[in-house]
Design a protein around this motif. Structure first.
Motif, PDB file in Angstrom:
ATOM      1  N   SER A 162       0.827  -1.204   0.000  1.00  0.00           N
ATOM      2  CA  SER A 162       0.000   0.000   0.000  1.00  0.00           C
ATOM      3  C   SER A 162       0.861   1.254   0.000  1.00  0.00           C
ATOM      4  O   SER A 162       1.967   1.269   0.542  1.00  0.00           O
ATOM      5  N   GLU A 163       0.344   2.285  -0.577  1.00  0.00           N
ATOM      6  CA  GLU A 163       0.899   3.621  -0.329  1.00  0.00           C
ATOM      7  C   GLU A 163       0.789   3.896   1.171  1.00  0.00           C
ATOM      8  O   GLU A 163      -0.152   3.456   1.822  1.00  0.00           O
ATOM      9  N   THR A 164       1.752   4.641   1.718  1.00  0.00           N
ATOM     10  CA  THR A 164       1.607   5.107   3.105  1.00  0.00           C
ATOM     11  C   THR A 164       1.840   6.616   3.156  1.00  0.00           C
ATOM     12  O   THR A 164       2.700   7.146   2.458  1.00  0.00           O
ATOM     13  N   ARG A 165       1.042   7.275   3.969  1.00  0.00           N
ATOM     14  CA  ARG A 165       1.261   8.688   4.292  1.00  0.00           C
ATOM     15  C   ARG A 165       1.430   8.751   5.799  1.00  0.00           C
ATOM     16  O   ARG A 165       0.511   8.390   6.533  1.00  0.00           O
ATOM     17  N   GLN A 166       2.575   9.170   6.231  1.00  0.00           N
ATOM     18  CA  GLN A 166       2.889   9.068   7.660  1.00  0.00           C
ATOM     19  C   GLN A 166       3.284  10.431   8.216  1.00  0.00           C
ATOM     20  O   GLN A 166       4.313  10.986   7.842  1.00  0.00           O
ATOM     21  N   LYS A 167       2.461  10.909   9.136  1.00  0.00           N
ATOM     22  CA  LYS A 167       2.818  12.148   9.853  1.00  0.00           C
ATOM     23  C   LYS A 167       3.555  11.757  11.119  1.00  0.00           C
ATOM     24  O   LYS A 167       3.047  10.979  11.936  1.00  0.00           O
ATOM     25  N   ILE A 168       4.733  12.302  11.256  1.00  0.00           N
ATOM     26  CA  ILE A 168       5.515  12.013  12.461  1.00  0.00           C
ATOM     27  C   ILE A 168       5.820  13.317  13.181  1.00  0.00           C
ATOM     28  O   ILE A 168       6.196  14.305  12.554  1.00  0.00           O
ATOM     29  N   ALA A 169       5.608  13.304  14.478  1.00  0.00           N
ATOM     30  CA  ALA A 169       6.005  14.430  15.318  1.00  0.00           C
ATOM     31  C   ALA A 169       6.881  13.874  16.430  1.00  0.00           C
ATOM     32  O   ALA A 169       6.505  12.916  17.111  1.00  0.00           O
ATOM     33  N   LEU A 170       8.077  14.467  16.555  1.00  0.00           N
ATOM     34  CA  LEU A 170       9.000  14.042  17.611  1.00  0.00           C
ATOM     35  C   LEU A 170       9.290  15.230  18.514  1.00  0.00           C
ATOM     36  O   LEU A 170       9.561  16.334  18.037  1.00  0.00           O
ATOM     37  N   GLY A 171       9.220  14.985  19.808  1.00  0.00           N
ATOM     38  CA  GLY A 171       9.621  15.999  20.773  1.00  0.00           C
ATOM     39  C   GLY A 171      10.813  15.473  21.554  1.00  0.00           C
ATOM     40  O   GLY A 171      10.870  14.277  21.865  1.00  0.00           O
ATOM     41  N   ALA A 172      11.783  16.348  21.834  1.00  0.00           N
ATOM     42  CA  ALA A 172      12.973  15.901  22.556  1.00  0.00           C
ATOM     43  C   ALA A 172      13.464  16.999  23.493  1.00  0.00           C
ATOM     44  O   ALA A 172      13.174  18.184  23.299  1.00  0.00           O
ATOM     45  N   SER A 173      14.209  16.563  24.496  1.00  0.00           N
ATOM     46  CA  SER A 173      14.900  17.529  25.357  1.00  0.00           C
ATOM     47  C   SER A 173      16.139  18.026  24.609  1.00  0.00           C
ATOM     48  O   SER A 173      16.520  17.443  23.589  1.00  0.00           O
ATOM     49  N   VAL A 174      16.787  19.054  25.127  1.00  0.00           N
ATOM     50  CA  VAL A 174      17.948  19.601  24.419  1.00  0.00           C
ATOM     51  C   VAL A 174      19.094  18.588  24.327  1.00  0.00           C
ATOM     52  O   VAL A 174      19.940  18.689  23.441  1.00  0.00           O
ATOM     53  N   ASP A 175      19.131  17.627  25.241  1.00  0.00           N
ATOM     54  CA  ASP A 175      20.192  16.622  25.139  1.00  0.00           C
ATOM     55  C   ASP A 175      19.748  15.405  24.320  1.00  0.00           C
ATOM     56  O   ASP A 175      20.413  14.374  24.318  1.00  0.00           O
ATOM     57  N   GLY A 176      18.628  15.536  23.629  1.00  0.00           N
ATOM     58  CA  GLY A 176      18.262  14.520  22.646  1.00  0.00           C
ATOM     59  C   GLY A 176      17.347  13.420  23.138  1.00  0.00           C
ATOM     60  O   GLY A 176      16.984  12.523  22.369  1.00  0.00           O
ATOM     61  N   LYS A 177      16.944  13.465  24.392  1.00  0.00           N
ATOM     62  CA  LYS A 177      16.078  12.391  24.892  1.00  0.00           C
ATOM     63  C   LYS A 177      14.660  12.603  24.346  1.00  0.00           C
ATOM     64  O   LYS A 177      14.069  13.671  24.509  1.00  0.00           O
TER      65      LYS A 177
END
Ligand code: MOS
Length: 783
Positions: free
Chosen positions: A321-336
């Motif tokens: 199938s075609e996929t349309r994927q919305k991704i949202a990532l939140g992180a602390s300033v040290d990358g966690k």
């Protein structure tokens, strides 16, 4: 009971890994020279580098694929397909076709075929590729749907007769793309037992509060498996008994599904599929053409052969199938990572449900307290999608591993370091410890071999002459699945052995690994162990899908071999004339084709031949049926890996070429280093195709496929493939089986993450982030 198999040929030492030189007729040189792979174990033993048992048959053309089985008096069928994508069949006029030479029969929805919808249950192996049975009614749901079958004496006559059949349709407007079908959007609850909506913590609030954010949409197009061997089905009836010569990844599933569809007892259906020219998922379920050959053969009273053309393969046995994927990532300033949101829209058909669960990886890939995953689907007038190599994980890792790369740039952090900061020490979705996760090792050995530490993170900063060099990496992952499997081992009077199971070998190496395990247990040399598979009358085994053949079948093979040896021991200890008479079985061992007293040399024992001869017995047989158990509740079984990719980019013509790949996989024990590497090469190459070339293009007016051939559907050729370095962590999984094999399977993981690693390298080379695959030249042209 274990031993080393004997081999004096020395062939296993060399494998295919001779140092590459210039490719004949060209100036092309591999960019990277591999180290010689040193064999540490005798050939034949589990873990060694072993040539394919079926290799010679294949290269000499003696391996019989589905269409090759010679049947007597075969009639030929040609499947006719709808040219409209939505509507009804109004009339079928076969008056001219009937007068055509050699014409035997035409079958369609108006000829009264009796077919039943199967249960459609994966667990009971009654899952068809499409739940609507063929020729069910006059309704057309997608272009390429079968509308009639023409049978004639020869293939040419069947083709000619089919050309003379006139079918008229009442066409309705189709919805052939996601946007047009948005009015059908719905949220399926689960797929294959997995919940498609997942919530952990509070992702929305965590996202709002995150110090560093990245949000984007990633798109993967419809792709087709395109195995070398197109599907084919030959049917032959003997009274009420049906034999189907098939190309299938699941002989047991094919048997059960065909039996239900035709309203027959399972014992009356026999599926034969000894060789498969690649499957990648499109031969996992049974598709309508197999029912067509069966009913056609019954009608004309002769064997019927139905071969699909390459073009038909594009609508007749599934696609990704075609996929349309919305991704949202939140992180602390040290990358966690503090928040992961992954919202997916996929397509399914109007005749069945299949959902590409691209978001599911984010249940567990990284450590994160706040996760939200959703899947929605639209119904389009395209044939039903199906599993294609790492369904879910593959497009999912393209999106997530691209997003992680983007996040790393926002953080000004090395992308590998970002993965390590978010390393998941346990499966945070199931709250189980991993059965054996060594992803840090995979990252370390692959990055070291690649030279990752020398990377300058700045896009467009690395050059080789006028080429821009880009380096990218990504994580790979796939579950370590296992299903019940059975096998039988016969040790014969001449000291050879036969091992059989109703499993499949679609190129992954099952024939060879089955023989290796028997050779290991019995000490019978690999040449004298004869594996048999791909036949529904053999001891049952699961679908060769989900990367589970090795973990499901080999434990049964091992136990079956041990049982056969136990029978030999019983015979020897009960025989007054035997030097082993009166001994207990736990005082005995087996090696080198002999049973002997523990502590003494194998030479002092008796050979399997002698034991069988003493009882005038032709063979002993062990059979075993084993499956997963309580360990599945205690541990999360998951494989991991890492790809490091170099691309070269010519900015003048926007040309990208993958120039180097180093990948490492943590997949438990490697049973056969040679076939495992082959699996990895093929997954990585398929990943290069996904990244740069592959895309099925539909005409939105009528649903026809614009590029349904191998000239226009572009897959990588040798010139697109660089030297690929494949490394294995090779630590046995301590819990996956009780037989000490410890292998998690390797069919699918190599493709996961690969497209992202290429896309990340392309960004590094060009400064252009391509979020919709494939990364074709026009997407890189700077205007
Ligand atoms: Mo696979 S796509 O599970 O054959």
């Amino acid at each position: 009971m274990s031993t080393s198999a004997q081999d004096t040929s020395g062939k296993g030492q060399q494998g295919s890994h001779d140092q590459p030189t210039t490719i004949p007729g060209t100036q092309i040189q591999p960019t990277h020279r591999p180290e010689t792979n040193v064999q540490t174990k005798p050939r034949g033993a589990v873990g060694a580098r072993v040539d394919r048992k079926d290799g010679l048959l294949k290269v000499t053309g003696r391996a019989r694929y589905a269409a090759d089985h010679p049947l007597k008096n075969t009639a030929h069928a040609v499947a006719m397909q709808s040219h409209i994508a939505n509507g009804r069949i109004v009339s079928i006029d076969n008056s001219a076709a009937e007068k055509s030479p050699g014409f035997l029969r035409i079958i369609h929805h108006g000829t009264g075929e009796k077919l039943y919808r199967p249960t459609n249950d994966f667990g009971s192996a009654t899952k068809p590729g499409e739940i609507r049975v063929v020729f069910e009614d006059d309704r057309v749901h997608y272009a390429g749907q079968y509308v009639a079958l023409v049978i004639a004496d020869t293939l040419q006559q069947a083709r000619r007769a089919a050309e003379l059949v006139k079918i008229t349709y009442a066409a309705e407007t189709p919805a052939v793309d996601t946007d047009t079908a948005m009015n059908t959007l719905f949220a399926p609850d689960q797929f294959f037992g997995d919940k498609l909506k997942v919530r952990r913590g509070d992702a929305a609030s965590a996202m709002a509060a995150a110090a560093i954010k990245h949000e984007a949409e990633y798109v993967t197009p419809i792709e087709h498996h395109n195995p070398m061997e197109p599907s084919a089905s030959q049917a032959e009836w003997e009274g009420d008994d049906l034999t189907l010569y098939e190309t299938t990844q699941w002989v047991v599933g094919a048997r059960n599904t065909v039996a239900e569809t035709l309203g027959m007892p399972q014992e009356k259906v026999h599926i034969v599929s000894p060789f498969i020219g690649g499957g990648f998922g499109c031969k996992g379920f049974i598709w309508p053409h197999s029912m067509l050959s069966a009913i056609a053969s019954k009608k004309v009273g002769r064997p019927v052969k139905l071969n699909l053309t390459r073009k038909q393969m594009f609508s007749a046995c599934g696609h990704r199938s075609e996929t349309r994927q919305k991704i949202a990532l939140g992180a602390s300033v040290d990358g966690k990572l503090t928040a992961i949101q992954h919202d997916v829209v996929v397509q399914t058909s109007t005749v069945d449900d299949f959902f590409e669960s691209a978001g599911s990886i984010n249940r567990m890939l990284y450590s994160c307290p706040n996760v939200s995953i959703s899947h929605k689907a639209v119904r389009v007038n395209i044939s039903t999608p199906t599993s294609m190599r790492a369904p879910g994980e593959n497009p999912g890792t393209f999106a997530m591993e691209s997003a992680m790369d983007e996040l790393a740039y926002r953080l000004k952090m090395d992308p590998l370091q970002l993965r390590l900061v978010n390393y998941a020490e346990a499966n945070e979705h199931t709250k189980q410890p991993w059965s054996g996760k060594n992803l840090r090792d995979a990252y370390a050995i692959a990055s070291e071999k690649f030279g990752w530490s020398k990377r300058n993170a700045e896009p467009k900063s690395m050059r080789d002459g006028h080429w821009h060099i880009g380096w990218g990496m990504a994580t790979a992952t796939y579950p370590g699945m296992r299903s019940p499997g059975a096998a039988k081992v016969r040790i014969l009077q001449d000291g050879s052995a036969i091992v059989s199971s109703a499993t499949q070998d679609m190129g992954g190496g099952t024939y060879t690994t089955m023989a290796q395990v028997v050779s290991d247990v019995t000490g019978i040399s690999l040449e004298r162990v004869h594996p048999m598979l791909g036949d529904s009358r053999m001891p049952p085994a699961p679908v060769s899908g989900g990367s589970m053949t090795t973990a499901s079948v080999l434990p049964a093979v091992k136990e079956a071999a041990q049982k056969a040896i136990m029978k030999l021991m019983e015979t020897a200890t009960a025989d007054e004339k035997s030097p082993l008479y009166g001994k207990k079985e736990n005082e005995l061992a087996a090696a080198d084709g002999r049973i002997y007293a523990k502590g003494s040399s194998p030479d002092s024992g008796v050979t399997y031949q002698q034991i069988l001869a003493s009882k005038q017995q032709a063979a002993v047989e062990g059979e075993s049926y084993v499956g997963p158990g309580e360990e599945r509740k205690k541990y999360a079984f998951q494989s991991f890996g890492a790809h490091f990719v170099e691309v070269k980019y010519d900015p003048e013509i926007a040309h990208v070429r993958v120039s180097r790949v180093v990948s490492a996989f943590d997949v438990g024990r490697i049973i056969n280093r040679k076939t495992a590497e082959s699996q990895a090469y093929s997954g990585i190459i398929m990943g290069i195709g996904m990244a740069l070339f592959e895309q099925t293009v539909y005409d939105h007016r009528d649903g026809s496929i614009v590029n349904s051939n191998l000239a226009d559907y572009v897959v990588p050729v040798n010139a697109d493939v660089p030297y690929i370095d494949v490394l294995f962590v090779d630590k046995p999984d301590p819990y996956i089986d009780a037989d000490g094999l410890g292998a998690r399977g390797i069919g699918e993981i190599p493709i996961t993450g690969m497209a992202a690693a290429v896309a990340n390298a392309v960004y590094h080379a060009t400064g252009k982030r391509v979020r919709d695959l494939p990364i074709s030249i026009e997407k890189l042209i700077v205007v």
